[in-house]
Scaffold this motif. Structure first.
Motif, mmCIF file in Angstrom:
data_model
loop_
_atom_site.group_PDB
_atom_site.id
_atom_site.type_symbol
_atom_site.label_atom_id
_atom_site.label_comp_id
_atom_site.label_asym_id
_atom_site.label_seq_id
_atom_site.Cartn_x
_atom_site.Cartn_y
_atom_site.Cartn_z
ATOM 1 N N PRO A 54 80.588 18.267 -21.018
ATOM 2 C CA PRO A 54 80.618 19.714 -20.807
ATOM 3 C C PRO A 54 79.974 20.518 -21.934
ATOM 4 C CG PRO A 54 82.803 18.935 -21.401
ATOM 5 C CD PRO A 54 81.916 17.723 -21.308
ATOM 6 N N TYR A 55 80.201 20.069 -23.189
ATOM 7 C CA TYR A 55 79.672 20.778 -24.357
ATOM 8 C C TYR A 55 78.999 19.781 -25.299
ATOM 9 C CZ TYR A 55 82.332 24.906 -23.001
ATOM 10 O OH TYR A 55 82.816 25.989 -22.314
ATOM 11 N N LEU A 56 77.965 20.232 -25.981
ATOM 12 C CA LEU A 56 77.310 19.399 -26.977
ATOM 13 C C LEU A 56 78.226 19.221 -28.186
ATOM 14 C CD1 LEU A 56 74.853 20.236 -25.186
ATOM 15 C CD2 LEU A 56 73.483 20.147 -27.274
ATOM 16 N N ARG A 57 77.957 18.207 -28.951
ATOM 17 C CA ARG A 57 78.714 17.999 -30.180
ATOM 18 C C ARG A 57 78.150 18.864 -31.308
ATOM 19 N NH1 ARG A 57 80.307 11.999 -32.486
ATOM 20 N NH2 ARG A 57 82.061 12.662 -33.783
ATOM 21 N N HIS A 62 71.350 24.329 -33.274
ATOM 22 C CA HIS A 62 70.564 23.104 -33.109
ATOM 23 C C HIS A 62 70.041 23.025 -31.673
ATOM 24 C CE1 HIS A 62 72.985 21.128 -36.630
ATOM 25 N NE2 HIS A 62 72.162 22.079 -37.019
ATOM 26 N N HIS A 63 68.760 23.219 -31.546
ATOM 27 C CA HIS A 63 68.101 23.213 -30.232
ATOM 28 C C HIS A 63 66.613 22.963 -30.465
ATOM 29 C CE1 HIS A 63 66.854 27.174 -31.511
ATOM 30 N NE2 HIS A 63 68.129 27.476 -31.716
ATOM 31 N N LEU A 71 68.922 30.200 -29.155
ATOM 32 C CA LEU A 71 69.848 29.888 -28.064
ATOM 33 C C LEU A 71 70.891 30.995 -27.914
ATOM 34 C CD1 LEU A 71 71.242 26.372 -27.284
ATOM 35 C CD2 LEU A 71 72.657 28.368 -26.988
ATOM 36 N N GLN A 72 71.396 31.504 -29.041
ATOM 37 C CA GLN A 72 72.367 32.599 -28.968
ATOM 38 C C GLN A 72 71.737 33.854 -28.362
ATOM 39 O OE1 GLN A 72 74.717 33.305 -32.520
ATOM 40 N NE2 GLN A 72 74.663 31.144 -33.086
ATOM 41 N N SER A 73 70.485 34.142 -28.712
ATOM 42 C CA SER A 73 69.775 35.298 -28.137
ATOM 43 C C SER A 73 69.571 35.113 -26.644
ATOM 44 C CB SER A 73 68.413 35.474 -28.820
ATOM 45 O OG SER A 73 68.573 35.712 -30.193
ATOM 46 N N PHE A 74 69.277 33.869 -26.242
ATOM 47 C CA PHE A 74 69.081 33.541 -24.824
ATOM 48 C C PHE A 74 70.352 33.838 -24.025
ATOM 49 C CE2 PHE A 74 69.456 30.193 -21.507
ATOM 50 C CZ PHE A 74 68.390 30.560 -20.701
ATOM 51 N N VAL A 75 71.505 33.481 -24.603
ATOM 52 C CA VAL A 75 72.788 33.731 -23.928
ATOM 53 C C VAL A 75 73.043 35.231 -23.801
ATOM 54 C CG1 VAL A 75 75.294 33.488 -24.178
ATOM 55 C CG2 VAL A 75 73.810 31.514 -24.548
ATOM 56 N N LYS A 76 72.757 35.978 -24.863
ATOM 57 C CA LYS A 76 72.974 37.431 -24.839
ATOM 58 C C LYS A 76 72.128 38.114 -23.771
ATOM 59 C CE LYS A 76 74.328 38.065 -29.677
ATOM 60 N NZ LYS A 76 73.901 38.542 -31.003
ATOM 61 N N LYS A 77 70.889 37.643 -23.613
ATOM 62 C CA LYS A 77 69.981 38.260 -22.639
ATOM 63 C C LYS A 77 70.290 37.821 -21.211
ATOM 64 C CE LYS A 77 66.146 38.523 -25.933
ATOM 65 N NZ LYS A 77 64.861 37.914 -26.321
ATOM 66 N N SER A 78 70.987 36.712 -21.072
ATOM 67 C CA SER A 78 71.309 36.192 -19.733
ATOM 68 C C SER A 78 72.688 36.675 -19.309
ATOM 69 C CB SER A 78 71.246 34.663 -19.745
ATOM 70 O OG SER A 78 70.004 34.220 -20.263
ATOM 71 N N SER A 79 73.108 36.238 -18.164
ATOM 72 C CA SER A 79 74.381 36.724 -17.617
ATOM 73 C C SER A 79 75.536 35.766 -17.903
ATOM 74 C CB SER A 79 74.243 36.916 -16.110
ATOM 75 O OG SER A 79 73.819 35.706 -15.499
ATOM 76 N N TYR A 80 75.367 34.890 -18.901
ATOM 77 C CA TYR A 80 76.428 33.927 -19.201
ATOM 78 C C TYR A 80 77.610 34.616 -19.881
ATOM 79 C CZ TYR A 80 72.690 30.566 -18.431
ATOM 80 O OH TYR A 80 71.670 29.851 -17.883
ATOM 81 N N HIS A 81 78.779 34.093 -19.620
ATOM 82 C CA HIS A 81 79.981 34.619 -20.264
ATOM 83 C C HIS A 81 80.143 33.934 -21.617
ATOM 84 C CE1 HIS A 81 84.025 36.050 -20.930
ATOM 85 N NE2 HIS A 81 83.977 36.742 -19.795
ATOM 86 N N ILE A 97 74.018 25.538 -20.524
ATOM 87 C CA ILE A 97 73.272 26.567 -21.252
ATOM 88 C C ILE A 97 72.200 25.943 -22.133
ATOM 89 C CG2 ILE A 97 73.569 28.145 -23.233
ATOM 90 C CD1 ILE A 97 76.049 29.189 -21.644
ATOM 91 N N PHE A 98 72.539 24.833 -22.787
ATOM 92 C CA PHE A 98 71.540 24.143 -23.611
ATOM 93 C C PHE A 98 70.342 23.724 -22.759
ATOM 94 C CE2 PHE A 98 69.628 20.330 -25.412
ATOM 95 C CZ PHE A 98 69.399 20.717 -26.734
ATOM 96 N N ASN A 99 70.619 23.117 -21.606
ATOM 97 C CA ASN A 99 69.533 22.665 -20.727
ATOM 98 C C ASN A 99 68.717 23.831 -20.173
ATOM 99 O OD1 ASN A 99 70.145 19.990 -21.117
ATOM 100 N ND2 ASN A 99 71.249 19.737 -19.194
ATOM 101 N N ASN A 100 69.401 24.941 -19.824
ATOM 102 C CA ASN A 100 68.681 26.111 -19.319
ATOM 103 C C ASN A 100 67.795 26.734 -20.397
ATOM 104 O OD1 ASN A 100 69.846 25.784 -16.829
ATOM 105 N ND2 ASN A 100 71.372 27.396 -17.082
ATOM 106 N N HIS A 101 68.293 26.721 -21.622
ATOM 107 C CA HIS A 101 67.498 27.232 -22.739
ATOM 108 C C HIS A 101 66.257 26.352 -22.957
ATOM 109 C CE1 HIS A 101 66.668 27.479 -27.212
ATOM 110 N NE2 HIS A 101 66.529 28.727 -26.836
ATOM 111 N N CYS A 102 66.455 25.035 -22.871
ATOM 112 C CA CYS A 102 65.318 24.102 -22.974
ATOM 113 C C CYS A 102 64.279 24.400 -21.894
ATOM 114 C CB CYS A 102 65.788 22.657 -22.834
ATOM 115 S SG CYS A 102 66.730 22.028 -24.227
ATOM 116 N N GLU A 103 64.769 24.552 -20.668
ATOM 117 C CA GLU A 103 63.871 24.808 -19.531
ATOM 118 C C GLU A 103 63.084 26.099 -19.736
ATOM 119 O OE1 GLU A 103 62.384 23.183 -16.073
ATOM 120 O OE2 GLU A 103 64.028 22.364 -17.247
ATOM 121 N N HIS A 104 63.776 27.128 -20.211
ATOM 122 C CA HIS A 104 63.148 28.421 -20.468
ATOM 123 C C HIS A 104 62.048 28.280 -21.527
ATOM 124 C CE1 HIS A 104 62.881 32.785 -21.022
ATOM 125 N NE2 HIS A 104 62.969 32.573 -22.334
ATOM 126 N N LEU A 105 62.361 27.570 -22.607
ATOM 127 C CA LEU A 105 61.398 27.367 -23.693
ATOM 128 C C LEU A 105 60.190 26.564 -23.221
ATOM 129 C CD1 LEU A 105 60.602 27.393 -26.753
ATOM 130 C CD2 LEU A 105 61.952 25.269 -26.964
#
Length: 391
Positions: A54-57, A62-63, A71-81, A97-105
């Motif tokens: 469910p969560y990275l270690r 680290h991304h 990654l934190q900026s990506f979360v703020k701009k997206s609709s994630y809680h 979220i990590f995978n979605n950030h990777c995909e976006h990048l």
């Protein structure tokens, strides 16, 4: 001819690609990323999906991107809680979220345009760069070559498991074996062999699917550590002392000592204990040396011949072999170019991770220079930084 050829399209190779492109060292049409899989991060996605992590270690800084707070900026701009986006005091990101950030990048960088699917057969030094040969006969030419391959294809199958599998096919699997069937096709009960983070994620997943039908079999008491090595290794606190060690034998010893192999973070340990308490999961301790089949079931025994457990299927969460990755085609390179290696067979490289003329390494191949973090996401970032600063 490409400016860069990167062999390996996992976290290590794609982090280097991102750093090269975002710092203006190369462009998408000047780069080739060679990987046996059809898609970027295929091994990562397959491995994390099968255990439902469910969560990275690792923490949110680290991304794959250059900016640590990307990654934190990506979360703020997206609709994630925010409550579900990160976990705990270190802000460990959710896998989604990590995978979605990777995909976006990777979409931003047009990585799929750089993608070359194929199995590497060899790499030759030419007058003006490198020539990479694929098993399908294709040749790729680049001025600079980076080896970003991991140990993910070197599954650790204990001898007793290999013997058992030959006697009783389709009942023993390594959890990261690509040929492993779906869990619902396996004979119950299931025994998971291993005591590290992979085995715990798997035990939590399967004991929810099949309560009272899952046993976790480990060799040692649980080793509780938030990270797989001391956070001091991320900076000069530990790295400077490591770089001052001249003997590569001692560097290897330091790496082995520093890694918290087979360890789990505290929160997973608590979840596991709760699962044991409500009796949906059993935990046993013992070192298997032999297995045999009796009346359609697998029986596992320790070195004294003592019976440990009876099961329908064995799933191995026993990690990977430490031998040199890609050795079938890297060893001929070493011999031809007389590339320096330590006694353990791994590369001896410069501080800028250069192994030979226009030849760089990252990930596991860089660990005698990078230390125990080399294989991690943090190691991928630091390796990429070193390489791009040198160019």
């Amino acid at each position: 001819m490409y400016e860069w050829v990167i062999i390996g399209g996992g976290i290590q190779g794609l982090t280097l690609a991102a750093f090269l492109m975002k710092t203006g060292k190369t462009k998408a049409d000047e780069l080739a990323v060679v990987d046996r899989n059809a898609e970027p991060l295929a091994n990562w996605k397959r491995s994390t999906k099968v255990i439902s992590m469910p969560y990275l270690r690792s923490p949110s800084v680290h991304h794959l991107d250059v900016d640590p707070f990307s990654l934190q900026s990506f979360v703020k701009k997206s609709s994630y809680h925010k409550r579900t986006a990160f976990y705990g005091q270190y802000k460990r990101p959710s896998l989604e979220i990590f995978n979605n950030h990777c995909e976006h990048l990777l979409n931003d960088l047009s990585i799929k345009e750089t993608w070359v699917q194929g199995h590497v057969q060899g790499a030759l030094k030419t007058n003006d760069g490198w020539q990479v040969h694929l098993k399908n006969g294709q040749k790729i030419y680049g001025k600079k070559l980076a080896l970003a391959i991991g140990i993910g294809e070197q599954l650790n199958m204990p001898d007793w498991a290999v013997d058992l599998d030959s006697q009783y096919p389709r009942r023993v699997y390594h959890i990261f074996d690509e040929t492993m069937p779906e869990f619902d096709a396996m004979k119950l009960p299931i025994t998971i062999v291993g005591g590290g983070i992979t085995s715990i994620h798997l035990a939590l997943k399967l004991s929810e699917l099949y309560p009272n039908q899952v046993t976790l079999l480990k060799r040692h008491p649980f080793r509780i550590h938030d990270f797989d090595s001391d956070p001091g290794w991320l900076g000069p606190k530990r790295q400077n002392a490591f770089h001052n060690i001249e003997s590569y034998i001692k560097r290897r010893e330091e790496i082995l000592t520093a890694r918290h192999r087979g360890s789990i973070p505290h929160d997973l340990h608590i979840k596991l204990l709760n699962r044991v308490k409500n009796q949906s999961l059993a935990v046993k301790e013992g070192k298997v040396v032999r297995g045999e089949v009796k009346n359609g079931s697998i029986h596992l025994f320790d070195k004294e011949g003592k019976f440990i457990v009876q099961t329908g299927t064995v799933l191995l969460a026993t990690g990977y072999l430490p031998s040199l990755p890609g050795s079938e085609w890297i060893k001929p390179m070493i011999e031809t170019l007389k590339l320096p290696c330590a006694e353990c067979g791994y590369p001896i490289v410069s501080k800028t991770l250069q192994w030979g003329p226009d030849l760089y390494v990252t990930g596991a191949l860089a660990e005698l220079e990078m230390g125990p973090i080399a294989r991690n996401i943090s190691g991928a970032r630091q390796a990429a930084e070193r390489i791009v600063k040198h160019l």
